[in-house]
Scaffold this motif. Sequence first.
Motif, short mmCIF file in Angstrom:
data_model
loop_
_atom_site.label_atom_id
_atom_site.label_comp_id
_atom_site.label_asym_id
_atom_site.label_seq_id
_atom_site.Cartn_x
_atom_site.Cartn_y
_atom_site.Cartn_z
N ASN A 187 0.83 -1.19 0.00
CA ASN A 187 0.00 0.00 0.00
C ASN A 187 0.87 1.25 0.00
OD1 ASN A 187 -1.73 2.25 1.47
ND2 ASN A 187 -3.16 0.73 0.65
N VAL A 188 0.58 2.14 -0.95
CA VAL A 188 1.31 3.40 -1.05
C VAL A 188 0.29 4.53 -1.12
CG1 VAL A 188 2.93 4.78 -2.39
CG2 VAL A 188 3.23 2.30 -2.24
N ASP A 189 0.30 5.40 -0.13
CA ASP A 189 -0.61 6.56 -0.10
C ASP A 189 -2.07 6.15 -0.25
OD1 ASP A 189 1.58 8.28 0.19
OD2 ASP A 189 1.84 8.48 -1.98
N GLY A 190 -2.45 5.06 0.40
CA GLY A 190 -3.84 4.64 0.41
C GLY A 190 -4.26 3.76 -0.75
N LEU A 191 -3.37 3.50 -1.68
CA LEU A 191 -3.67 2.65 -2.82
C LEU A 191 -2.84 1.38 -2.76
CD1 LEU A 191 -3.80 5.21 -5.78
CD2 LEU A 191 -5.73 3.94 -4.83
N ASP A 192 -3.47 0.24 -3.02
CA ASP A 192 -2.74 -1.02 -3.10
C ASP A 192 -2.07 -1.14 -4.46
OD1 ASP A 192 -3.35 -1.86 -0.55
OD2 ASP A 192 -5.03 -3.12 -1.18
N TRP A 193 -0.85 -1.66 -4.42
CA TRP A 193 -0.11 -1.98 -5.63
C TRP A 193 0.17 -3.47 -5.64
CZ3 TRP A 193 1.58 1.35 -9.60
CH2 TRP A 193 1.22 2.69 -9.41
N TYR A 194 -0.04 -4.09 -6.80
CA TYR A 194 0.04 -5.54 -6.91
C TYR A 194 1.25 -5.94 -7.76
CZ TYR A 194 -4.90 -5.25 -5.53
OH TYR A 194 -6.08 -4.98 -4.89
N LEU A 195 2.01 -6.90 -7.25
CA LEU A 195 3.12 -7.48 -7.99
C LEU A 195 2.57 -8.60 -8.87
CD1 LEU A 195 6.22 -7.69 -8.46
CD2 LEU A 195 6.27 -9.35 -6.57
N VAL A 196 2.64 -8.43 -10.19
CA VAL A 196 2.06 -9.41 -11.11
C VAL A 196 3.11 -10.16 -11.92
CG1 VAL A 196 -0.10 -8.11 -11.27
CG2 VAL A 196 1.74 -7.66 -12.93
N GLY A 197 4.36 -9.84 -11.71
CA GLY A 197 5.46 -10.51 -12.39
C GLY A 197 6.75 -9.87 -11.96
N PRO A 198 7.90 -10.46 -12.30
CA PRO A 198 9.18 -9.88 -11.88
C PRO A 198 9.32 -8.42 -12.27
CG PRO A 198 9.51 -12.08 -12.80
CD PRO A 198 8.07 -11.71 -13.07
N GLY A 199 9.41 -7.56 -11.25
CA GLY A 199 9.58 -6.14 -11.49
C GLY A 199 8.39 -5.44 -12.08
N LYS A 200 7.17 -6.04 -12.00
CA LYS A 200 5.98 -5.45 -12.62
C LYS A 200 4.90 -5.23 -11.55
CE LYS A 200 4.82 -6.78 -16.78
NZ LYS A 200 4.44 -7.60 -17.95
N TRP A 201 4.62 -3.96 -11.29
CA TRP A 201 3.62 -3.58 -10.30
C TRP A 201 2.49 -2.81 -10.99
CZ3 TRP A 201 4.02 -4.79 -5.05
CH2 TRP A 201 5.24 -5.33 -4.65
N VAL A 202 1.24 -3.15 -10.65
CA VAL A 202 0.10 -2.41 -11.17
C VAL A 202 -0.77 -1.95 -10.00
CG1 VAL A 202 0.09 -3.62 -13.37
CG2 VAL A 202 -1.32 -4.46 -11.49
N GLU A 203 -1.42 -0.82 -10.19
CA GLU A 203 -2.25 -0.23 -9.14
C GLU A 203 -3.62 -0.91 -9.11
OE1 GLU A 203 -5.28 2.23 -8.21
OE2 GLU A 203 -4.14 3.71 -9.40
N GLN A 204 -4.25 -0.92 -7.94
CA GLN A 204 -5.46 -1.71 -7.72
C GLN A 204 -6.60 -1.38 -8.67
OE1 GLN A 204 -6.02 -0.13 -3.57
NE2 GLN A 204 -8.13 0.14 -4.24
N ARG A 205 -6.72 -0.15 -9.11
CA ARG A 205 -7.80 0.20 -10.02
C ARG A 205 -7.62 -0.39 -11.41
NH1 ARG A 205 -7.72 6.55 -8.51
NH2 ARG A 205 -5.50 6.03 -8.67
N SER A 206 -6.46 -0.98 -11.64
CA SER A 206 -6.19 -1.60 -12.92
C SER A 206 -6.42 -3.11 -12.91
CB SER A 206 -4.74 -1.33 -13.34
OG SER A 206 -4.53 0.05 -13.56
N MET A 207 -6.99 -3.64 -11.82
CA MET A 207 -7.20 -5.08 -11.73
C MET A 207 -8.55 -5.42 -11.10
SD MET A 207 -3.73 -7.17 -10.88
CE MET A 207 -4.64 -8.67 -11.29
N GLY A 208 -9.10 -6.55 -11.50
CA GLY A 208 -10.25 -7.15 -10.83
C GLY A 208 -9.79 -8.46 -10.22
N LEU A 209 -9.79 -8.54 -8.90
CA LEU A 209 -9.21 -9.69 -8.19
C LEU A 209 -10.24 -10.72 -7.80
CD1 LEU A 209 -6.51 -8.41 -5.66
CD2 LEU A 209 -6.24 -9.24 -8.00
N ILE A 210 -9.84 -11.99 -7.89
CA ILE A 210 -10.62 -13.10 -7.37
C ILE A 210 -10.15 -13.38 -5.95
CG2 ILE A 210 -11.18 -15.54 -7.63
CD1 ILE A 210 -12.34 -13.72 -9.80
#
Length: 345
Positions: A187-210
Amino acid sequence: MYHARLILAFLLLAGALVPIHAATEAAPSLRNACQGFTADAFASPDCDAEMAADPQPPVAAIAIDHGTVAGYTFMRVIAAHPVQVLSAPGGGRVLHTIDAGFNFITPRSVREGWVEINPGEYVAEEHLAYVQPSLFTGMFIQAEPPRPFGWILKHGYASDRPGGAPVQTPEMKVTRYTLTYVYSTVNVDGLDWYLVGPGKWVEQRSMGLIKRVARPEGVGTRWVAVDLYEQVLVAYEGDAMVFATLVSSGLPNWSTREGVFEVWTQQINAAMSGAEGLPDYYRLENVPYALYFDGNISLHGTYWHDGFGYRHSHGCVNMTITDAHWLYDWLGVGGSVYVYYSRAY
């Protein structure tokens, strides 16, 4: 709000509606080498090795139901004013009008700039536009997933660190509807960031999680969970996840109601309309595979948009035609529907 998410042919491709069974394989043991990261410490060789050893969720895509999808040839009324329906192409008397709004018709024939929408009813082609149903499909879950997974919702570029700017290089490109694990969350400044691969982070609004959810009291053996925050649906056989997909639920003024419901009726081909006389008036013909669970609110197939993963409806839960067809046959009347928020908007 961190997640701003906003005839019928029965020719089925082999595998489109194959029976499935509850996943019985146990989740593989994890070293959890990707856990405990922070905004300043967000990578390790052990985590990279873990991602390389387990690169994809244990899923299989449902086959696109091309036969049924091809049967949904519709045109949207695109005029910003009421459109006249005439008794003959280019002339004749005015039979009625179609109000401006979110309206669709079935083209029976097209000739010399006029579209026959019903026997003896014609609309000028300039007021109409063809729509193409989405070919996105959900996934059969073949074994218990060892970690969260989900779909990328936006074309773009990943960041090389949680909270970082997108890195616009080919290897950092991410594509809508790509399925991926989430190996770590920071979590950075109230937003979750997701690690989806080596060195690849995407912000939570860019994903739909199961996310797995506990079976609520009173639901049957076959049930579905609709997560209004993530805009996803998971089908369960008992406590085992068997299918997952993206959906589109109600917009803010027409939010889908939370609770535990039972499918009380189903309709293979429904007509839906509402908000008459208002700017958001809609009229939808032949809505496929409707499972009604909360009054006139249903899970149903959708031919008029490809916005899955974002809220889009007047309260119903939109699915692709392929996904809705599978669920229609699998769940049926009496099936349980659990609608909830995994997090607050």
